[in-house]
Motif scaffolding. Structure first.
Motif: not given
Ligand code: HEM
Length: 363
Positions: A175-176, A182, A185, A193-194, A197, A199, A222, A225-226, A230
């Motif tokens: 992700y990072y 992501y 971040f 931004a968290f 949205g 970014f 959040w 979560f962290y 983590y």
């Molecule tokens: C403000 C909006 C959003 C923020 C700040 C955000 C942030 C994040 C972050 C930080 C992660 C990584 C999490 C980790 O460390 O395990 C993540 C994972 C993910 N996000 Fe977002 N996200 C946002 C919106 C969305 C949207 C709108 C979607 C889908 C349409 C989405 C789909 C996903 C998916 C599929 C993952 C991976 C989850 C996994 O496989 O465990 N996110 N998101």
């Protein structure tokens, strides 16, 4: 007690014969004779294989001797051996061989120096294994220092900061890390931004000015979560932590706002139970239809209620289903039997019967 295992006990007569018949080059016995404490004669057989005449054997023995001597030298003084093996490549190969021998030898532990042995014991002790899992030491990062931790080649790691706390997110490198969805971040504090949205560079900031109370609930989630997923490795010196790594006034204010947001949400939850939202549908011909059922708004109950406009200061009006029997929610001891119909925050929909379960709002 003396050990006689390698001695052959022979009768005096037989012994003489043996001395003269066996393996004697000049007619003289090669075994030494000595007197047994028990009175018998003992022969110590010192006759070995005869190889001194074979060139090939001699060469082999010389090689073995050299190998042994070098191995001995390696064991005695590894640093010096390594020094020379760096200069002479063939010695380097030999050193590799010695390392393999050392690793796989059952006498490995005995060949180690005391320091090496105790070091290896320390490494494999349960306490040490626990320490290997222990979090890395806590550190105070400057913005510049943190900016290097983006997980790219040559970077010292993959970190991000949230509300001033720095986390090692290397296990989430998909992700990072560079190219991750992501990645923006990493190596900074983009807390805002968290919840917005946004970014881009302007949005990825730790400045929370102007966020709504409900956004602080998002921040809290959040933060949790962290903290859970983590490993924290330090704090970022700046908005939320000072040079000594102590929380700043701004950090305290954020935590206060989070606490208010939680209270607000609890209040809203109570409010939702008391005034469940109506079902709603819209059509271009008839306008909006509001109606109540025993589970409208996701609140399951044993009453249906009637639709009313709900007003709270500073909030948008919404449709609520209102209980029509029993005491008012704000005075459960009351003898009144009109439910919440007389609540001060409610208004009727124009043109809708007071006791109708549905109302219409013209388009
Ligand atoms: C403000 C909006 C959003 C923020 C700040 C955000 C942030 C994040 C972050 C930080 C992660 C990584 C999490 C980790 O460390 O395990 C993540 C994972 C993910 N996000 Fe977002 N996200 C946002 C919106 C969305 C949207 C709108 C979607 C889908 C349409 C989405 C789909 C996903 C998916 C599929 C993952 C991976 C989850 C996994 O496989 O465990 N996110 N998101």
């Amino acid at each position: 007690m003396q050990n006689f295992r390698n001695y052959k006990m022979v009768e005096p007569e037989k012994s003489k014969k043996k001395l003269h018949n066996n393996n004697s080059t000049n007619g003289k016995p090669e075994g030494k004779t000595m007197k047994s404490p028990l009175g018998d004669k003992i022969i110590i057989d010192t006759v070995g294989a005869r190889s001194g005449t074979c060139v090939f054997h001699n060469f082999l023995y010389a090689l073995l001797f050299l190998f042994g001597a070098l191995y001995f030298g390696y064991l005695c003084d590894k640093p010096t051996f390594q020094h020379y093996s760096a200069q002479y490549p063939y010695l380097g190969h030999l050193e590799n061989l010695f390392v393999v021998i050392e690793d796989y030898s059952p006498f490995h532990q005995f060949m180690q120096s005391d320091e090496e042995f105790f070091e290896s014991m320390k490494r494999t002790s349960p306490e040490q294994e626990e320490n290997l899992d222990a979090p890395p030491p806590f550190r105070i990062f400057t913005k510049d220092e943190l900016s290097r931790y983006d997980g790219s080649e040559g970077s010292p790691g993959l970190y991000l900061a949230f509300l001033g706390k720095v986390f090692d997110v290397s296990k989430g490198k998909d992700y990072y890390g560079p190219g991750g969805g992501y990645a923006f971040f990493s190596a900074k504090d983009g807390s805002r931004a968290f919840v917005t949205g946004q970014f881009d560079e302007a949005g990825l900031t730790d400045d929370l000015t102007g966020l709504a109370t409900s956004d602080y609930l998002g921040l809290k989630e959040w933060e949790e979560f962290y903290g859970k997923d983590y490993t924290p490795v330090g704090v970022l010196q700046g908005r939320y932590y000072n040079q000594q790594g102590e929380p700043t006034q701004e950090w305290i204010q954020v935590q206060e706002k989070i606490a208010i947001a939680i209270k607000d949400k609890d209040k809203k939850d109570v409010e939702k139970q008391t005034f469940p939202p109506c079902n709603m549908e819209w059509s271009s011909e008839k306008g909006t239809r509001f109606w109540c059922t025993a589970k409208s708004g996701g609140v399951k109950r044993n009453w249906v209620g009637v639709p009313r406009r709900l007003f709270y200061p500073g909030r948008e009006e919404r449709c609520a289903c209102i209980r029509t029997t029993g005491p008012p929610s704000i005075d459960p001891a009351s003898k009144e039997n009109r439910g919440d119909l007389d609540n001060a925050h409610l208004k009727e929909y124009e043109g809708c019967a007071q006791d109708s379960f549905e109302c219409w709002k013209a388009k």
